[in-house]
Design a protein around this motif. Sequence first.
Motif, PDB file in Angstrom:
ATOM      1  N   ALA A   1       4.380  -8.458  -2.246  1.00 12.66           N
ATOM      2  CA  ALA A   1       5.676  -7.875  -2.598  1.00 12.66           C
ATOM      3  C   ALA A   1       5.993  -6.722  -1.655  1.00 12.66           C
ATOM      4  O   ALA A   1       5.097  -5.997  -1.190  1.00 12.66           O
ATOM      5  CB  ALA A   1       5.667  -7.392  -4.040  1.00 12.66           C
ATOM      6  N   LEU A   2       7.290  -6.556  -1.380  1.00 11.65           N
ATOM      7  CA  LEU A   2       7.819  -5.412  -0.646  1.00 11.65           C
ATOM      8  C   LEU A   2       8.717  -4.623  -1.588  1.00 11.65           C
ATOM      9  O   LEU A   2       9.491  -5.212  -2.345  1.00 11.65           O
ATOM     10  CB  LEU A   2       8.619  -5.858   0.580  1.00 11.65           C
ATOM     11  CG  LEU A   2       7.846  -6.605   1.672  1.00 11.65           C
ATOM     12  CD1 LEU A   2       8.818  -7.134   2.720  1.00 11.65           C
ATOM     13  CD2 LEU A   2       6.820  -5.692   2.323  1.00 11.65           C
ATOM     14  N   THR A   3       8.611  -3.311  -1.537  1.00  6.65           N
ATOM     15  CA  THR A   3       9.431  -2.456  -2.384  1.00  6.65           C
ATOM     16  C   THR A   3      10.594  -1.905  -1.575  1.00  6.65           C
ATOM     17  O   THR A   3      10.390  -1.386  -0.467  1.00  6.65           O
ATOM     18  CB  THR A   3       8.610  -1.291  -2.958  1.00  6.65           C
ATOM     19  OG1 THR A   3       7.550  -1.823  -3.755  1.00  6.65           O
ATOM     20  CG2 THR A   3       9.472  -0.378  -3.817  1.00  6.65           C
TER      21      THR A   3
ATOM     22  N   GLU B   1       0.702  -8.391   5.954  1.00  7.39           N
ATOM     23  CA  GLU B   1      -0.662  -8.818   6.228  1.00  7.39           C
ATOM     24  C   GLU B   1      -1.101  -9.963   5.320  1.00  7.39           C
ATOM     25  O   GLU B   1      -1.807 -10.868   5.753  1.00  7.39           O
ATOM     26  CB  GLU B   1      -1.613  -7.628   6.066  1.00  7.39           C
ATOM     27  CG  GLU B   1      -1.318  -6.482   7.039  1.00  7.39           C
ATOM     28  CD  GLU B   1      -2.207  -5.283   6.778  1.00  7.39           C
ATOM     29  OE1 GLU B   1      -2.941  -5.314   5.773  1.00  7.39           O
ATOM     30  OE2 GLU B   1      -2.174  -4.331   7.571  1.00  7.39           O
ATOM     31  N   ALA B   2      -0.684  -9.911   4.047  1.00  5.35           N
ATOM     32  CA  ALA B   2      -1.131 -10.913   3.080  1.00  5.35           C
ATOM     33  C   ALA B   2      -0.233 -12.158   3.119  1.00  5.35           C
ATOM     34  O   ALA B   2       0.937 -12.095   3.489  1.00  5.35           O
ATOM     35  CB  ALA B   2      -1.124 -10.317   1.677  1.00  5.35           C
TER      36      ALA B   2
ATOM     37  N   LYS C   1       0.809  -1.215   0.000  1.00  2.57           N
ATOM     38  CA  LYS C   1       0.000   0.000   0.000  1.00  2.57           C
ATOM     39  C   LYS C   1       0.841   1.264   0.000  1.00  2.57           C
ATOM     40  O   LYS C   1       0.326   2.360   0.161  1.00  2.57           O
ATOM     41  CB  LYS C   1      -0.929  -0.014   1.215  1.00  2.57           C
ATOM     42  CG  LYS C   1      -1.927  -1.154   1.209  1.00  2.57           C
ATOM     43  CD  LYS C   1      -2.823  -1.118   2.440  1.00  2.57           C
ATOM     44  CE  LYS C   1      -3.812  -2.282   2.448  1.00  2.57           C
ATOM     45  NZ  LYS C   1      -4.674  -2.263   3.666  1.00  2.57           N
ATOM     46  N   GLY C   2       2.164   1.105  -0.153  1.00  2.09           N
ATOM     47  CA  GLY C   2       3.040   2.261  -0.197  1.00  2.09           C
ATOM     48  C   GLY C   2       3.394   2.830   1.156  1.00  2.09           C
ATOM     49  O   GLY C   2       3.968   3.914   1.253  1.00  2.09           O
TER      50      GLY C   2
END
Length: 843
Positions: A802-804, A797-798, A779-780
């Motif tokens: 993906a993590l940026t 949470e999921a 979600k940024g």
Amino acid sequence: MRFIPASRAVLHNRNNNTVLVISAILLSFAAQATSSESGQDRSFSSSFLQLEDQSAVDLSRYANGSSIEPGTYNAAVYVNGESVGSIDVELRERQDKTIYPCMTETLLQQIPFRYEHLPDHFFDKVGECGDLTLLLSEAVTQFDSNEMRLNIQLPQLYVSDSARGSVNPALWDSGIPAAILGYNLNGYQSTSNGYDSKSLYAGINAGLNVGAWYFRHNGSYNWNQYGQKKYEAINTYVQRDIPVLKARTLAGQANTRGDVFDTLPFTGLELATDERMLPDSQRGYAPEIRGIASTNAKVTVRQGGAVIYQTTVAPGAFLIDDLYPTGYGGDLLVTVEEADGTKQAFTVPYASVVEQLRPGATRYEIVGGKLRNDYLSDDVALYQGTVRHGITNWLTGYGGMQLSQNYYAILGGTAVGTALGAFSFDVTQAKLHSHHSVKSEGQSYRLSYSETVSDTSLSVAAYRFSSSGFMDFMTAQETVDAIHRGGSMDSVWRSRNRYSVTASQALPGEWGQFYLSGSVQDFWNKSGSDEQYQVGYNNSYGAVSYGLSAGRTYNLNGTEDTYLLTVSLPLGRSDSSYRPQLSMQMTHNSTGRTGEQATLSGTGGDEHQLSYSATAMNANQSVGQSGALNAQYRTHYTGLSAGWSGGKNYHSESLGASGTIVAHSGGVTLTSYTSDTFALIEAKGAAGASVSGYPGVHIDRFGYALVPYLDPYQMNDITLDPKGASDDVEMASTVKKVAPYYGAVVKVKYETKTGTPVLVNATINGVPVPFGAEVLDAKGRSVGSAGQGGQVYARVEAEQGALTVRWGKEATEQCQIRYHLMPQARARDSKALQTFNAPCRDR
């Protein structure tokens, strides 16, 4: 040089994971920083990190002390060391990579400026995001990311001199829309000599808050088995604060303040100052009620004929010290109904104390409407105005006027502070002139004294003399009504002399404390006098406490004097907070009855939520032996009580419940506490967390909790203790400050993160991702920073996503880590940390 592994730094404090990663590492090599001759341009060498690609690390951001990324953070704001509240603060980056807070309109409102000393066009230059250090060269701003605190230092020239404890009215919070129901239920039954008696009492304090408008209704329902079914409305009104006047306006049914004239119930409009809107350093009533019960007894408190309080007490001495203030004048009638059917009653003087004001301070009250009294045949208009003003340090003047269609009274007086104490003297001129050809005119003179000297606390001593023609407002209206019903003027007693005193004295050394309260009153048209008193002595010897007391009460047979000896001592280990207390007492009264009793009492539960007592009694005059059991249990949602007592030819039982229910936009929240001002905590996912300082207040399964007893118009610290919540929850902060209006339900939101903690050894093209790179979720939202060796800690949470990872503004300076969590057993109380290796690829 010793580095703290990123994983340990993060996990050590789950509330500050981002800050600790960066702070722990930077502090370890801060001493190696090189500086220019000016001492202002500092730089950190990335060689100390022992990385293969030194250019992959950008430490310029931290060269001047910036240890937090630009963004918006909820922070506590302090100006010159004084807290002014908590708000969302936007941090932006200067060209030199240092961080500064945006001086938005909301933030500027927090600062108690001396506006007349600010530079010209100061606010025009602020714009969307002003930099305070550019607007005022002497200003210093510093954001403490560990404490989430913004410190602002300003020259005293620009900051107003506010009293200690003062809070800017702009920070007062009127709260959220909410419906409130406070309740006190008490069911009581007894059997005495074959006669049954059952009764039910339900007291409610209901309200509806809409914006800054607060609607309130207080009432009680009484039922007994002999047919009485009566609901009595104590008052119904709507109120709104007027901060600029330090006052409140009210419309409906309420009571006058009673600080100049006696308290009167009215229906109408009121505008009155509220000194609670002033800081503690610029402020001074409901009295304590003491008595003695022989059995499990029902205690009822009335003022002006209305029931304002009712409870069940255990045998022995009792103390009621939690009455809602209903004004400073108007005696309280206390009735004690024993389980065996006997009753006793006494009056507690509720008189105004001498109160001086600071020079220049003013208190006023304006009331217009009609007298509220169900026992009068006709409606009676009531117009009243009172004012008190501090003239000098030692002199206060006060006065007032009461008007009706058949009555007026004018009062004037002064309060003087001397080395011997504070004195007040006032004179009231009153006249009754009714259409029933009833006329009466007279004066009343009142002298009061108040003093506190070291160990002596003399609350109030007062004397009032009234001439034969003087009537106060209520006496005058009762006299008119009596004549209207065919009676005479002498059917209503007119006071002549009245003396009252309340004092306590600590004796020298270890000789204990003496206290006294009492009143004597006689009348023009009644023989004899009404006398009542309570006198006592308390002391202790080691862990043993003891006391002697004597008091006078009234019952159906006239006056009764009672004498009491008490001794109490703790049992069990001295280092235990659960050790019970043994209390013993002997009583003797003027009717010849003598009794002895022993009571064992204590508490239990992790939060002392259970309290209990067991009493054994013996008395002469054919009373014999008896006993009583009482217990109270405070759940998270309501307070429960139960009692039983039994003796020769009688027994009684009681059940009770009390608490508050609040309905709001997020649902319905319950608490075992009753209060007039609440904070509604919202901490989603933190079920089980507790609020420090409030036993039994926990976040419920919907993510809410009610915190009672907030001080209106003052800053209240509300601290959330994560202990008890799931380990899956991470809190951005645990301390908030709030300054509510009186009667408000203020929402206090705690940001939480829930999900599974992951520790990723992230690499890009085979090498660790850049140290210090920011990590964002899907979600940024910023969820952390890359630590040493490319270790990335986050809470996701999921189950997959993906993590940026971002270390610059260009598209080539960011990448993504794809993850897929391992399944975990549903029965686990918390999700275990998952560790894995993953490449960081182009987006």
